[in-house]
Design a protein around this motif. Structure first.
Motif, PDB file in Angstrom:
ATOM      1  N   ASN A  67      54.587 -77.100 107.899  1.00 20.08           N
ATOM      2  CA  ASN A  67      54.252 -78.458 107.495  1.00 20.08           C
ATOM      3  C   ASN A  67      52.990 -78.445 106.646  1.00 20.08           C
ATOM      4  OD1 ASN A  67      53.807 -81.194 107.238  1.00 20.08           O
ATOM      5  ND2 ASN A  67      54.184 -81.661 109.387  1.00 20.08           N
ATOM      6  N   LEU A  68      53.151 -78.666 105.336  1.00 21.95           N
ATOM      7  CA  LEU A  68      52.021 -78.694 104.413  1.00 21.95           C
ATOM      8  C   LEU A  68      51.758 -80.103 103.888  1.00 21.95           C
ATOM      9  CD1 LEU A  68      52.645 -75.412 102.359  1.00 21.95           C
ATOM     10  CD2 LEU A  68      51.191 -75.756 104.366  1.00 21.95           C
ATOM     11  N   ALA A  69      52.337 -81.119 104.542  1.00 19.33           N
ATOM     12  CA  ALA A  69      52.051 -82.503 104.175  1.00 19.33           C
ATOM     13  C   ALA A  69      50.612 -82.834 104.567  1.00 19.33           C
ATOM     14  CB  ALA A  69      53.015 -83.447 104.877  1.00 19.33           C
ATOM     15  N   ARG A  70      49.983 -83.721 103.788  1.00 16.62           N
ATOM     16  CA  ARG A  70      48.584 -84.081 104.033  1.00 16.62           C
ATOM     17  C   ARG A  70      48.394 -85.591 103.918  1.00 16.62           C
ATOM     18  NH1 ARG A  70      44.202 -80.594 101.068  1.00 16.62           N
ATOM     19  NH2 ARG A  70      43.023 -81.505 102.786  1.00 16.62           N
ATOM     20  N   GLY A  71      47.620 -86.135 104.829  1.00 13.23           N
ATOM     21  CA  GLY A  71      47.372 -87.565 104.828  1.00 13.23           C
ATOM     22  C   GLY A  71      46.663 -88.026 103.571  1.00 13.23           C
ATOM     23  N   GLY A  72      47.026 -89.222 103.096  1.00 10.86           N
ATOM     24  CA  GLY A  72      46.373 -89.820 101.947  1.00 10.86           C
ATOM     25  C   GLY A  72      46.823 -89.287 100.600  1.00 10.86           C
ATOM     26  N   ARG A  73      47.854 -88.461 100.578  1.00  9.96           N
ATOM     27  CA  ARG A  73      48.266 -87.842  99.311  1.00  9.96           C
ATOM     28  C   ARG A  73      49.462 -88.567  98.702  1.00  9.96           C
ATOM     29  NH1 ARG A  73      44.063 -85.943 102.024  1.00  9.96           N
ATOM     30  NH2 ARG A  73      43.022 -84.271 100.886  1.00  9.96           N
ATOM     31  N   SER A  74      49.432 -88.627  97.392  1.00  9.90           N
ATOM     32  CA  SER A  74      50.529 -89.196  96.617  1.00  9.90           C
ATOM     33  C   SER A  74      51.191 -88.075  95.827  1.00  9.90           C
ATOM     34  CB  SER A  74      50.003 -90.267  95.665  1.00  9.90           C
ATOM     35  OG  SER A  74      49.216 -89.672  94.643  1.00  9.90           O
ATOM     36  N   SER A  75      52.217 -88.419  95.064  1.00 12.93           N
ATOM     37  CA  SER A  75      52.854 -87.411  94.216  1.00 12.93           C
ATOM     38  C   SER A  75      51.897 -86.908  93.144  1.00 12.93           C
ATOM     39  CB  SER A  75      54.115 -87.985  93.556  1.00 12.93           C
ATOM     40  OG  SER A  75      53.778 -88.996  92.624  1.00 12.93           O
ATOM     41  N   GLY A  76      50.818 -87.672  92.913  1.00 14.15           N
ATOM     42  CA  GLY A  76      49.840 -87.267  91.908  1.00 14.15           C
ATOM     43  C   GLY A  76      48.723 -86.423  92.472  1.00 14.15           C
ATOM     44  N   ASN A  77      47.980 -86.953  93.454  1.00 15.34           N
ATOM     45  CA  ASN A  77      46.793 -86.211  93.900  1.00 15.34           C
ATOM     46  C   ASN A  77      47.117 -85.046  94.828  1.00 15.34           C
ATOM     47  OD1 ASN A  77      47.371 -87.783  96.196  1.00 15.34           O
ATOM     48  ND2 ASN A  77      45.209 -88.124  96.681  1.00 15.34           N
ATOM     49  N   TYR A  78      48.346 -84.953  95.332  1.00 19.19           N
ATOM     50  CA  TYR A  78      48.722 -83.748  96.080  1.00 19.19           C
ATOM     51  C   TYR A  78      48.638 -82.529  95.171  1.00 19.19           C
ATOM     52  CZ  TYR A  78      51.220 -80.720  99.357  1.00 19.19           C
ATOM     53  OH  TYR A  78      51.557 -79.697 100.225  1.00 19.19           O
ATOM     54  N   ARG A  79      48.945 -82.738  93.905  1.00 19.03           N
ATOM     55  CA  ARG A  79      48.860 -81.646  92.935  1.00 19.03           C
ATOM     56  C   ARG A  79      47.426 -81.462  92.435  1.00 19.03           C
ATOM     57  NH1 ARG A  79      52.286 -79.037  89.484  1.00 19.03           N
ATOM     58  NH2 ARG A  79      54.046 -80.369  90.060  1.00 19.03           N
ATOM     59  N   THR A  80      46.779 -82.554  92.028  1.00 18.75           N
ATOM     60  CA  THR A  80      45.483 -82.423  91.364  1.00 18.75           C
ATOM     61  C   THR A  80      44.405 -81.874  92.283  1.00 18.75           C
ATOM     62  OG1 THR A  80      44.951 -84.744  91.853  1.00 18.75           O
ATOM     63  CG2 THR A  80      45.984 -84.269  89.728  1.00 18.75           C
ATOM     64  N   GLU A  81      44.522 -82.085  93.585  1.00 23.47           N
ATOM     65  CA  GLU A  81      43.505 -81.597  94.506  1.00 23.47           C
ATOM     66  C   GLU A  81      43.714 -80.122  94.880  1.00 23.47           C
ATOM     67  OE1 GLU A  81      43.709 -83.643  98.208  1.00 23.47           O
ATOM     68  OE2 GLU A  81      45.446 -82.482  98.866  1.00 23.47           O
ATOM     69  N   GLY A  82      44.870 -79.559  94.537  1.00 18.23           N
ATOM     70  CA  GLY A  82      45.124 -78.145  94.818  1.00 18.23           C
ATOM     71  C   GLY A  82      46.092 -77.870  95.948  1.00 18.23           C
ATOM     72  N   SER A  83      46.556 -78.900  96.657  1.00 22.64           N
ATOM     73  CA  SER A  83      47.492 -78.668  97.765  1.00 22.64           C
ATOM     74  C   SER A  83      48.804 -78.068  97.283  1.00 22.64           C
ATOM     75  CB  SER A  83      47.773 -79.986  98.503  1.00 22.64           C
ATOM     76  OG  SER A  83      46.641 -80.424  99.205  1.00 22.64           O
ATOM     77  N   TRP A  84      49.267 -78.507  96.110  1.00 25.03           N
ATOM     78  CA  TRP A  84      50.525 -77.971  95.595  1.00 25.03           C
ATOM     79  C   TRP A  84      50.404 -76.495  95.249  1.00 25.03           C
ATOM     80  CZ3 TRP A  84      55.334 -78.422  96.023  1.00 25.03           C
ATOM     81  CH2 TRP A  84      56.236 -77.897  95.088  1.00 25.03           C
ATOM     82  N   ARG A  85      49.252 -76.077  94.773  1.00 23.71           N
ATOM     83  CA  ARG A  85      49.060 -74.663  94.461  1.00 23.71           C
ATOM     84  C   ARG A  85      49.211 -73.806  95.722  1.00 23.71           C
ATOM     85  NH1 ARG A  85      44.746 -75.244  92.051  1.00 23.71           N
ATOM     86  NH2 ARG A  85      43.229 -74.729  93.664  1.00 23.71           N
ATOM     87  N   LEU A  86      48.677 -74.284  96.833  1.00 23.12           N
ATOM     88  CA  LEU A  86      48.830 -73.569  98.100  1.00 23.12           C
ATOM     89  C   LEU A  86      50.290 -73.563  98.539  1.00 23.12           C
ATOM     90  CD1 LEU A  86      45.736 -74.960 100.042  1.00 23.12           C
ATOM     91  CD2 LEU A  86      45.943 -72.760  98.868  1.00 23.12           C
ATOM     92  N   ALA A  87      50.972 -74.691  98.338  1.00 22.58           N
ATOM     93  CA  ALA A  87      52.379 -74.768  98.714  1.00 22.58           C
ATOM     94  C   ALA A  87      53.224 -73.799  97.901  1.00 22.58           C
ATOM     95  CB  ALA A  87      52.893 -76.199  98.533  1.00 22.58           C
ATOM     96  N   MET A  88      52.919 -73.672  96.614  1.00 22.17           N
ATOM     97  CA  MET A  88      53.682 -72.767  95.766  1.00 22.17           C
ATOM     98  C   MET A  88      53.541 -71.314  96.214  1.00 22.17           C
ATOM     99  SD  MET A  88      55.561 -74.209  93.500  1.00 22.17           S
ATOM    100  CE  MET A  88      55.809 -72.908  92.289  1.00 22.17           C
ATOM    101  N   LYS A  89      52.379 -70.957  96.721  1.00 26.96           N
ATOM    102  CA  LYS A  89      52.202 -69.597  97.238  1.00 26.96           C
ATOM    103  C   LYS A  89      53.092 -69.371  98.457  1.00 26.96           C
ATOM    104  CE  LYS A  89      47.454 -68.946  95.583  1.00 26.96           C
ATOM    105  NZ  LYS A  89      46.038 -68.707  95.968  1.00 26.96           N
ATOM    106  N   GLU A  90      53.216 -70.395  99.279  1.00 22.68           N
ATOM    107  CA  GLU A  90      54.079 -70.298 100.459  1.00 22.68           C
ATOM    108  C   GLU A  90      55.542 -70.227 100.054  1.00 22.68           C
ATOM    109  OE1 GLU A  90      54.723 -69.517 104.086  1.00 22.68           O
ATOM    110  OE2 GLU A  90      52.696 -70.267 103.745  1.00 22.68           O
ATOM    111  N   ILE A  91      55.922 -71.008  99.068  1.00 25.90           N
ATOM    112  CA  ILE A  91      57.311 -71.038  98.605  1.00 25.90           C
ATOM    113  C   ILE A  91      57.714 -69.707  97.983  1.00 25.90           C
ATOM    114  CG2 ILE A  91      58.897 -72.137  96.958  1.00 25.90           C
ATOM    115  CD1 ILE A  91      57.111 -74.695  97.329  1.00 25.90           C
ATOM    116  N   GLY A  92      56.801 -69.101  97.238  1.00 25.72           N
ATOM    117  CA  GLY A  92      57.118 -67.852  96.553  1.00 25.72           C
ATOM    118  C   GLY A  92      56.752 -66.593  97.310  1.00 25.72           C
ATOM    119  N   SER A  93      56.390 -66.711  98.587  1.00 28.31           N
ATOM    120  CA  SER A  93      55.912 -65.538  99.335  1.00 28.31           C
ATOM    121  C   SER A  93      57.001 -64.545  99.685  1.00 28.31           C
ATOM    122  CB  SER A  93      55.210 -66.002 100.616  1.00 28.31           C
ATOM    123  OG  SER A  93      56.116 -66.692 101.463  1.00 28.31           O
ATOM    124  N   GLY A  94      58.248 -64.972  99.678  1.00 23.46           N
ATOM    125  CA  GLY A  94      59.353 -64.047  99.948  1.00 23.46           C
ATOM    126  C   GLY A  94      59.528 -63.774 101.429  1.00 23.46           C
ATOM    127  N   GLY A  95      60.447 -62.836 101.731  1.00 16.72           N
ATOM    128  CA  GLY A  95      60.711 -62.447 103.108  1.00 16.72           C
ATOM    129  C   GLY A  95      61.789 -63.271 103.792  1.00 16.72           C
TER     130      GLY A  95
END
Length: 291
Positions: A67-95
């Protein structure tokens, strides 16, 4: 005699070597494990959302649920604050055989939330499309989720303030051929059917006597303490609507009563809806879900 003994020893040597060789075990069938990643706001997050009950009660041990959802985030600031970058690492981690990414926004994309709001006609759908494209580019499988309904009523009718964002999400799902979990439609119908009073049980803490009394009449009033009256000012109306922008701050939801966030009962109830809808939208996930 020596010649006979030597010949016998040479004859039995291959048999002994064969007996000592380890027996190769057959290759086990391929172990298929999947990962489910949740992306969104506080209505999905660990505090205040359906995500914890979904991961904890409805996903089998053959799937990882993160669960990488975060309170107070929209489709815009979830990306701009860096949360999406962390999510992408999880998505592309493989295994994992497959990685499914459930994406739910809308609550904080609404007007009145500085630093979070997005334009419904342009930014919001563009943001969702970009998430879908990037998940696929990383090897993941996106699933769009319409926003969970709020539980505010007027004259016995549930206020559908998130309807336009749900409809925009449906359109993006259709345009991008992305599986859709229509949580908004299902949750709206369920809350409308049960009524304002029963729906108060889904909040994080019980309602005040005043809030519950209003709910029994089919109306919801602000759950926040009234501000001290200004001398000479007109008294506030008895049934003042709650200002969602004011009571849904950035960060994780606080443990308080409101008409948006979920306590344990709410998380259990709506995660069951998500699970049932996900099994229909993505049949390949059925074996990993507990109804």
């Amino acid at each position: 005699m020596k010649s006979l003994l030597l010949a016998a020893a040479l004859a039995t040597a291959p048999m002994a070597a064969h007996a000592q060789a380890p027996v190769a075990e057959p290759e086990p069938p391929m172990f298929r494990a999947v990962k489910i990643v949740l992306i969104g706001d506080s209505t999905t997050a660990v505090i205040g959302g359906w995500g914890p009950s979904f991961c904890g009660q409805h996903v089998t041990s053959f799937a990882a649920c993160i669960n990488l959802a975060r309170g107070g985030r929209s489709s815009g600031n979830y990306r701009t604050e860096g949360s999406w970058r962390l999510a992408m690492k999880e998505i592309g981690s493989g295994g994992f055989t497959d990685t499914y990414v459930l994406i739910q926004f809308g609550h904080n994309d609404q007007p009145g939330k500085p630093g979070r709001s997005t334009d419904l006609a342009t930014e919001y759908p563009a943001n969702l499309k970009r998430y879908v494209e990037e998940v696929r580019a990383a090897g993941g499988k996106p699933v769009l989720v319409t926003p969970l309904t709020r539980r505010q009523f007027k004259d016995g009718k549930l206020i559908d303030d998130l309807g336009p964002w749900a409809e925009a999400t449906r359109k993006v799902a259709a345009e991008t051929k992305t599986p859709l979990v229509d949580l908004h439609a299902k949750s709206y119908a369920a809350v409308q059917a049960m009524g304002a009073a029963e729906a108060t049980r889904f909040a994080q803490v019980p309602p005040s006597p005043e809030v519950l009394a209003a709910a029994r009449t089919g109306a919801t009033i602000s759950a926040q303490p009234a501000a001290p009256a200004t001398p000479g000012a007109s008294p506030a109306p008895a049934q003042q609507a709650q200002n969602n922008a004011a009571v849904e701050p950035m960060g994780q939801a606080k443990l308080s009563f409101d008409y948006t966030h979920l306590g344990r009962d709410g998380a259990d109830y709506f995660s069951k809806i998500v699970t049932d809808e996900l099994a229909v939208a993505v049949p390949a996930l059925r074996r990993y879900l507990v109804p």
